[in-house]
Design a protein around this motif. Structure first.
Motif, PDB file in Angstrom:
ATOM      1  N   ALA A  61      14.367   2.331  -4.315  1.00 20.83           N
ATOM      2  CA  ALA A  61      14.411   3.367  -2.870  1.00 20.83           C
ATOM      3  C   ALA A  61      13.456   3.045  -1.980  1.00 20.83           C
ATOM      4  O   ALA A  61      13.622   3.566  -0.616  1.00 20.83           O
ATOM      5  N   THR A  62      12.285   2.278  -2.389  1.00 17.05           N
ATOM      6  CA  THR A  62      11.356   2.082  -1.406  1.00 17.05           C
ATOM      7  C   THR A  62      11.173   0.511  -0.964  1.00 17.05           C
ATOM      8  O   THR A  62      10.116  -0.126  -1.376  1.00 17.05           O
ATOM      9  N   PRO A  63      12.130  -0.107  -0.680  1.00 19.97           N
ATOM     10  CA  PRO A  63      12.186  -1.728  -0.493  1.00 19.97           C
ATOM     11  C   PRO A  63      11.081  -1.816   0.760  1.00 19.97           C
ATOM     12  O   PRO A  63      10.412  -3.190   0.553  1.00 19.97           O
ATOM     13  N   LYS A  64      10.566  -1.054   1.577  1.00 21.44           N
ATOM     14  CA  LYS A  64       9.704  -1.308   2.401  1.00 21.44           C
ATOM     15  C   LYS A  64       8.414  -0.552   2.236  1.00 21.44           C
ATOM     16  O   LYS A  64       7.591  -0.390   3.350  1.00 21.44           O
ATOM     17  N   LEU A  65       8.324  -0.356   1.039  1.00 25.39           N
ATOM     18  CA  LEU A  65       7.206   0.536   0.533  1.00 25.39           C
ATOM     19  C   LEU A  65       6.995   1.938   0.905  1.00 25.39           C
ATOM     20  O   LEU A  65       8.039   2.195   1.811  1.00 25.39           O
ATOM     21  N   ILE A  66       5.864   2.771   0.790  1.00 20.18           N
ATOM     22  CA  ILE A  66       5.809   4.020   1.287  1.00 20.18           C
ATOM     23  C   ILE A  66       4.629   4.238   2.374  1.00 20.18           C
ATOM     24  O   ILE A  66       3.822   3.942   1.938  1.00 20.18           O
ATOM     25  N   ASP A  67       5.202   4.605   3.505  1.00 19.93           N
ATOM     26  CA  ASP A  67       4.268   4.651   4.437  1.00 19.93           C
ATOM     27  C   ASP A  67       3.325   6.061   4.390  1.00 19.93           C
ATOM     28  O   ASP A  67       2.249   6.421   4.613  1.00 19.93           O
ATOM     29  N   ILE A  68       4.152   7.143   4.073  1.00 18.08           N
ATOM     30  CA  ILE A  68       3.631   8.534   3.738  1.00 18.08           C
ATOM     31  C   ILE A  68       4.147   9.152   2.543  1.00 18.08           C
ATOM     32  O   ILE A  68       5.434   9.147   2.333  1.00 18.08           O
ATOM     33  N   PHE A  69       3.044   9.453   1.496  1.00 19.48           N
ATOM     34  CA  PHE A  69       3.607  10.098   0.424  1.00 19.48           C
ATOM     35  C   PHE A  69       2.871  11.721   0.495  1.00 19.48           C
ATOM     36  O   PHE A  69       1.814  11.548   0.519  1.00 19.48           O
ATOM     37  N   TYR A  70       3.915  12.388   0.527  1.00 16.15           N
ATOM     38  CA  TYR A  70       3.624  13.785   0.537  1.00 16.15           C
ATOM     39  C   TYR A  70       3.581  14.498  -0.819  1.00 16.15           C
ATOM     40  O   TYR A  70       4.677  14.613  -1.342  1.00 16.15           O
ATOM     41  N   ASP A  71       2.254  14.621  -1.541  1.00 12.64           N
ATOM     42  CA  ASP A  71       2.216  15.059  -2.794  1.00 12.64           C
ATOM     43  C   ASP A  71       2.077  16.416  -3.275  1.00 12.64           C
ATOM     44  O   ASP A  71       0.901  17.106  -3.073  1.00 12.64           O
ATOM     45  N   ASN A  72       2.952  16.866  -3.975  1.00 14.15           N
ATOM     46  CA  ASN A  72       2.846  18.140  -4.399  1.00 14.15           C
ATOM     47  C   ASN A  72       2.446  18.197  -6.011  1.00 14.15           C
ATOM     48  O   ASN A  72       2.341  19.538  -6.457  1.00 14.15           O
ATOM     49  N   THR A  73       2.576  17.105  -6.751  1.00 10.48           N
ATOM     50  CA  THR A  73       2.571  17.151  -8.159  1.00 10.48           C
ATOM     51  C   THR A  73       1.617  16.388  -8.737  1.00 10.48           C
ATOM     52  O   THR A  73       1.010  16.693 -10.007  1.00 10.48           O
ATOM     53  N   GLY A  74       0.762  15.419  -8.011  1.00 12.24           N
ATOM     54  CA  GLY A  74      -0.082  14.735  -8.948  1.00 12.24           C
ATOM     55  C   GLY A  74       0.365  14.049 -10.169  1.00 12.24           C
ATOM     56  O   GLY A  74       1.709  13.817 -10.283  1.00 12.24           O
ATOM     57  N   GLY A  75      -0.473  13.652 -10.936  1.00  8.48           N
ATOM     58  CA  GLY A  75       0.100  12.930 -12.460  1.00  8.48           C
ATOM     59  C   GLY A  75       0.915  11.670 -12.067  1.00  8.48           C
ATOM     60  O   GLY A  75       0.467  10.799 -11.394  1.00  8.48           O
ATOM     61  N   ASP A  76       1.967  11.527 -13.134  1.00  9.04           N
ATOM     62  CA  ASP A  76       2.638  10.288 -13.201  1.00  9.04           C
ATOM     63  C   ASP A  76       3.149   9.761 -11.911  1.00  9.04           C
ATOM     64  O   ASP A  76       3.247   8.666 -11.410  1.00  9.04           O
ATOM     65  N   ILE A  77       3.693  10.956 -11.182  1.00  7.90           N
ATOM     66  CA  ILE A  77       4.304  10.592  -9.942  1.00  7.90           C
ATOM     67  C   ILE A  77       3.406  10.040  -8.774  1.00  7.90           C
ATOM     68  O   ILE A  77       3.805   9.144  -8.013  1.00  7.90           O
ATOM     69  N   LEU A  78       2.174  10.598  -8.988  1.00  7.50           N
ATOM     70  CA  LEU A  78       1.325  10.070  -7.960  1.00  7.50           C
ATOM     71  C   LEU A  78       0.990   8.878  -8.300  1.00  7.50           C
ATOM     72  O   LEU A  78       0.791   7.709  -7.345  1.00  7.50           O
ATOM     73  N   ASP A  79       0.910   8.316  -9.453  1.00  8.60           N
ATOM     74  CA  ASP A  79       0.623   6.889  -9.860  1.00  8.60           C
ATOM     75  C   ASP A  79       1.796   5.998  -9.112  1.00  8.60           C
ATOM     76  O   ASP A  79       1.479   4.837  -8.931  1.00  8.60           O
ATOM     77  N   GLY A  80       2.953   6.378  -9.589  1.00  8.23           N
ATOM     78  CA  GLY A  80       3.996   5.652  -9.416  1.00  8.23           C
ATOM     79  C   GLY A  80       3.985   5.379  -7.748  1.00  8.23           C
ATOM     80  O   GLY A  80       4.172   4.316  -7.285  1.00  8.23           O
ATOM     81  N   CYS A  81       3.575   6.293  -6.885  1.00  6.87           N
ATOM     82  CA  CYS A  81       3.728   6.150  -5.339  1.00  6.87           C
ATOM     83  C   CYS A  81       2.341   5.281  -5.213  1.00  6.87           C
ATOM     84  O   CYS A  81       2.632   4.594  -4.110  1.00  6.87           O
ATOM     85  N   LEU A  82       1.260   5.496  -5.771  1.00  9.95           N
ATOM     86  CA  LEU A  82       0.088   4.443  -5.306  1.00  9.95           C
ATOM     87  C   LEU A  82       0.567   3.133  -5.763  1.00  9.95           C
ATOM     88  O   LEU A  82       0.182   2.507  -4.782  1.00  9.95           O
ATOM     89  N   ARG A  83       1.323   2.931  -6.608  1.00 11.28           N
ATOM     90  CA  ARG A  83       1.676   1.522  -6.758  1.00 11.28           C
ATOM     91  C   ARG A  83       2.749   0.991  -5.676  1.00 11.28           C
ATOM     92  O   ARG A  83       2.720  -0.239  -5.733  1.00 11.28           O
ATOM     93  N   ARG A  84       3.273   2.016  -4.892  1.00  9.56           N
ATOM     94  CA  ARG A  84       4.233   1.600  -3.801  1.00  9.56           C
ATOM     95  C   ARG A  84       3.693   1.826  -2.586  1.00  9.56           C
ATOM     96  O   ARG A  84       4.445   1.920  -1.575  1.00  9.56           O
ATOM     97  N   ILE A  85       2.603   2.175  -2.393  1.00  5.74           N
ATOM     98  CA  ILE A  85       1.982   2.668  -0.999  1.00  5.74           C
ATOM     99  C   ILE A  85       1.654   1.418  -0.242  1.00  5.74           C
ATOM    100  O   ILE A  85       1.488   0.323  -0.791  1.00  5.74           O
ATOM    101  N   ALA A  86       2.112   1.701   1.295  1.00  6.16           N
ATOM    102  CA  ALA A  86       2.190   0.416   2.106  1.00  6.16           C
ATOM    103  C   ALA A  86       0.829   0.202   2.813  1.00  6.16           C
ATOM    104  O   ALA A  86      -0.093   0.979   2.523  1.00  6.16           O
ATOM    105  N   PHE A  87       0.570  -0.957   3.318  1.00  8.69           N
ATOM    106  CA  PHE A  87      -0.680  -1.096   3.963  1.00  8.69           C
ATOM    107  C   PHE A  87      -0.965  -0.189   5.056  1.00  8.69           C
ATOM    108  O   PHE A  87      -0.047   0.335   5.709  1.00  8.69           O
ATOM    109  N   LYS A  88      -2.178   0.484   4.971  1.00  4.79           N
ATOM    110  CA  LYS A  88      -2.607   1.702   5.868  1.00  4.79           C
ATOM    111  C   LYS A  88      -1.584   2.728   5.580  1.00  4.79           C
ATOM    112  O   LYS A  88      -1.615   3.802   6.425  1.00  4.79           O
ATOM    113  N   GLY A  89      -1.063   2.828   4.527  1.00  7.24           N
ATOM    114  CA  GLY A  89      -0.210   4.185   4.217  1.00  7.24           C
ATOM    115  C   GLY A  89      -1.127   5.421   3.903  1.00  7.24           C
ATOM    116  O   GLY A  89      -2.232   5.311   3.850  1.00  7.24           O
TER     117      GLY A  89
END
Ligand SMILES: NC(=O)c1ccc[n+]([C@@H]2O[C@H](COP(=O)([O-])OP(=O)(O)OC[C@H]3O[C@@H](n4cnc5c(N)ncnc54)[C@H](OP(=O)(O)O)[C@@H]3O)[C@@H](O)[C@H]2O)c1
Length: 351
Positions: free
Chosen positions: A221-249
């Motif tokens: 779902a994030t072929p161009k990585l993630i520019d902004i991650f709005y996190d309400n949950t932390g945990g494994d979801i945060l880890d997953g999004c850290l792995r997909r964070i874009a440059f200067k995200g």
């Protein structure tokens, strides 16, 4: 002078992990004299807001607000009706948003915390605890100020929101999608909630984080990585999004509900992505923006009228059911804002 029977729910003990509603809280009924001192008002609580932050208020630790004391009425934001007033600024029937906790009535001295709200036909006063209340305001400031969405914005900007079917997440996701035109991916805990996100709120993609292939789906779902991650949950979801964070995200740390019941929460394993991608992760508390609430409510009211912001409420009835309802919030039983309806408005004074 008369007396009113006032049912309250107090904090009876501090949970270490999950909340056990029977031992954590105690219901009691006290008599409340309706005789008011100078400038005091008597309010009848109509709706009580249930918030994940309440779990933090039960811990005896340093935070942004003092802990709720044992035997104290559980703290909450409420919408209430003034039913008797000795204040020149309030009269019978006024509707206010105020922090008066899990109880049916309260005698208060008006302060900055007590905000008169304008009511409109067809708009429930509960809206001022949800989309036009603290959770909606949190989403507004989190996505605009911390997420700096106006700088990135547009269809080339990928925004991911966790807790996306909840009160705060659903507003943040819709602002990103329908106000700033971003590609928005919502994350939620059931297929029904995912359908709500795409079919009713119009997000581009919705992912169920309980799926065994969640991280794979997030990558697709994030072929161009993630520019902004709005996190309400932390945990494994945060880890997953850290792995997909874009440059200067940017990672907007709004909440971390997956960790609130942990005696010793574990940190994100992939935080070094912030270094390699020169990304930024920043927390905030909505109260810091109190002086700007007026403009935010104006903007969001306009977006509601334009059909850009939709909202749902999950309502439980009766103050005595607040403890069970709080647990339900942690179990994901709510879609949109979780509230307790305590009473109907009074049409004429009974005092
Ligand atoms: N920074 C601030 O000033 C501020 C202000 C208000 C709220 N917040 C934070 O914003 C977040 C959302 O609050 P809200 O009031 O809008 O609540 P909400 O999202 O309406 O309700 C909580 C939702 O969290 C999800 N959840 C529960 N356990 C989870 C877990 N282990 N992993 C992933 N998701 C889980 C559930 O949805 P699913 O079915 O999708 O699991 C549940 O419906 C909370 O973390 C809260 O602390 C921060």
């Amino acid at each position: 002078m008369g007396f009113i029977q006032n049912t309250q729910v107090v904090l009876a003990s501090r949970p270490v992990t999950d909340i056990d509603p029977k031992t954590t809280f105690r219901k009691q009924t006290v008599s409340l004299s309706d005789e008011l001192g100078p400038n005091e008002v008597l309010v009848k609580v109509l709706f009580v807001s249930l918030d994940p932050a309440m779990r933090g208020w039960m811990r005896d630790v340093r935070s942004y607000i003092r802990p709720v004391r044992i035997d104290e009425v559980m703290r909450s934001s409420d919408v209430a009706q003034v039913i008797k007033s000795n204040s020149p600024d309030y009269k019978f029937g006024d509707i206010v948003r105020v922090t008066c906790g899990w109880q049916e009535y309260a005698i208060l001295t008006p302060s900055e915390d007590m905000v008169k709200i304008k009511t409109f036909p067809g708009v429930s006063p509960s809206t001022y605890l949800g989309v036009l209340g603290p959770t909606g305001l949190t989403a507004y400031f989190g996505i605009t100020d911390i997420g700096e969405i106006a700088k990135k914005g547009g269809p080339n900007c990928t925004v991911v929101v966790s807790g996306a079917a909840g009160a705060t997440g659903s507003v943040a996701a819709q602002i990103a999608k329908h106000v700033y035109g971003c590609r928005v991916i919502g994350i939620a805990g059931s297929d029904d909630k995912c359908d709500y996100l795409t079919k009713e709120l119009g997000l581009d993609v919705a992912l169920n984080y309980k799926s065994k292939t969640f991280f794979k789906e997030l990558c697709v779902a994030t072929p161009k990585l993630i520019d902004i991650f709005y996190d309400n949950t932390g945990g494994d979801i945060l880890d997953g999004c850290l792995r997909r964070i874009a440059f200067k995200g940017r990672i907007v740390v709004c909440g971390a509900i997956s960790t609130y019941n942990e005696a010793v929460p574990k940190g994100p394993a992939y935080y070094s992505a912030l270094i390699t991608q020169r990304a930024r992760m920043e927390g905030f508390i909505v109260f810091d923006y109190a002086k700007q609430y007026g403009k935010a409510i104006e903007d969001m009211s306009k977006w509601i009228k334009e059909g850009k912001l939709k909202s749902r409420e999950t309502i439980v009835h009766g103050i005595e059911n607040a403890p069970d309802a709080l647990v339900k919030l942690f179990n994901g039983d709510n879609t949109g804002k979780m509230l307790v309806k305590v009473a109907d408005e009074e049409t004429r004074s009974m005092l």
